[in-house]
Scaffold this active site. Structure first.
Site, mmCIF file in Angstrom:
data_model
loop_
_atom_site.group_PDB
_atom_site.id
_atom_site.type_symbol
_atom_site.label_atom_id
_atom_site.label_comp_id
_atom_site.label_asym_id
_atom_site.label_seq_id
_atom_site.Cartn_x
_atom_site.Cartn_y
_atom_site.Cartn_z
ATOM 1 N N ASP A 1 -0.356 4.893 1.136
ATOM 2 C CA ASP A 1 -0.603 5.865 2.111
ATOM 3 C C ASP A 1 -0.437 5.340 3.562
ATOM 4 O O ASP A 1 -1.241 4.026 3.832
ATOM 5 C CB ASP A 1 -2.102 6.552 2.072
ATOM 6 C CG ASP A 1 -2.077 7.268 0.827
ATOM 7 O OD1 ASP A 1 -1.189 7.979 0.316
ATOM 8 O OD2 ASP A 1 -3.269 7.398 -0.074
ATOM 9 N N ASP B 1 0.916 -1.133 -0.069
ATOM 10 C CA ASP B 1 -0.012 0.001 -0.262
ATOM 11 C C ASP B 1 0.716 1.263 -0.138
ATOM 12 O O ASP B 1 2.142 1.157 0.365
ATOM 13 C CB ASP B 1 -0.684 -0.122 1.252
ATOM 14 C CG ASP B 1 -1.794 1.221 1.387
ATOM 15 O OD1 ASP B 1 -2.308 1.672 0.527
ATOM 16 O OD2 ASP B 1 -2.122 1.470 2.522
ATOM 17 N N ASP C 1 -2.399 -0.753 5.868
ATOM 18 C CA ASP C 1 -2.536 -0.339 7.464
ATOM 19 C C ASP C 1 -3.955 -0.545 7.646
ATOM 20 O O ASP C 1 -4.334 -0.208 8.900
ATOM 21 C CB ASP C 1 -2.144 1.092 7.707
ATOM 22 C CG ASP C 1 -2.888 1.871 6.524
ATOM 23 O OD1 ASP C 1 -2.771 2.102 5.362
ATOM 24 O OD2 ASP C 1 -3.491 3.053 7.157
#
Ligand SMILES: [Mg+2]
Length: 176
Positions: free
Chosen positions: A8, A6, A132
């Site tokens: 961000d 990922d 996250d």
């Protein structure tokens, strides 16, 4: 292994960037106040609206700092694994070109043909997804590796990466 990563709050410090936007709106938060919660759950609604408007302009994503150790870790991982960077860019469609430019600036070694702009990450086919948010592990066929963030501090998940410096060891433990 094929590993999807990922952007961000994993490669890019989008959390730090958003905290600067909220500070510009007159709102600062302690880490304790943010543990287990998203910024938009803690901030006043009018500030959330102002920050979201900024995020939708896209330029925010061009000016984020890389997460500590991310560049070294990604370069090493690219030597041993098939690495894809997969971002749910459709959350902010105007971010796409800025995210490409950001990858070129901070990860010049990375093959952009392996940068995936997507919405639902269940389309990904990889052995591991580093993210996250556990919601992106729903429907994902491989193993989810949760990247440490204040907002997921209370989430119970079997595989967690606490810092990019530990990526090599954590991935090896997941394979055994
Ligand atoms: Mg993320």
């Amino acid at each position: 292994m094929r590993i999807a990563i990922d952007m961000d709050e994993v490669l890019a410090d989008a959390h730090g960037g958003q905290r600067r936007l909220y500070a510009a709106e007159g709102h600062t938060f302690t880490d304790d106040a943010l543990r287990g919660q998203e910024l938009k759950e803690v901030a006043p609604p009018e500030a959330v609206t102002a920050v979201e408007r900024h995020l939708h302009q896209g330029t925010f994503f061009a000016n984020l700092d890389p997460m500590p150790g991310a560049a070294d870790a990604l370069e090493r991982l690219c030597e041993d694994h098939e690495i894809f960077v997969a971002t749910a860019a459709m959350d902010y469609p105007a971010s796409c070109a800025h995210k490409v430019a950001w990858m070129m600036r901070h990860f010049p070694f990375f093959d952009l043909s392996r940068l995936v702009m997507c919405g639902d990450k269940s389309i990904l086919k990889a052995d591991v997804l580093i993210d996250d948010h556990t919601r992106h592990f729903d429907g994902f066929g491989g193993k989810g590796l949760l990247f440490d963030a204040l907002h997921n501090a209370n989430v119970d998940w079997p595989h967690r990466l606490t810092h990019w410096d530990h990526a090599h060891d954590t991935l090896r433990e997941m394979q055994s």
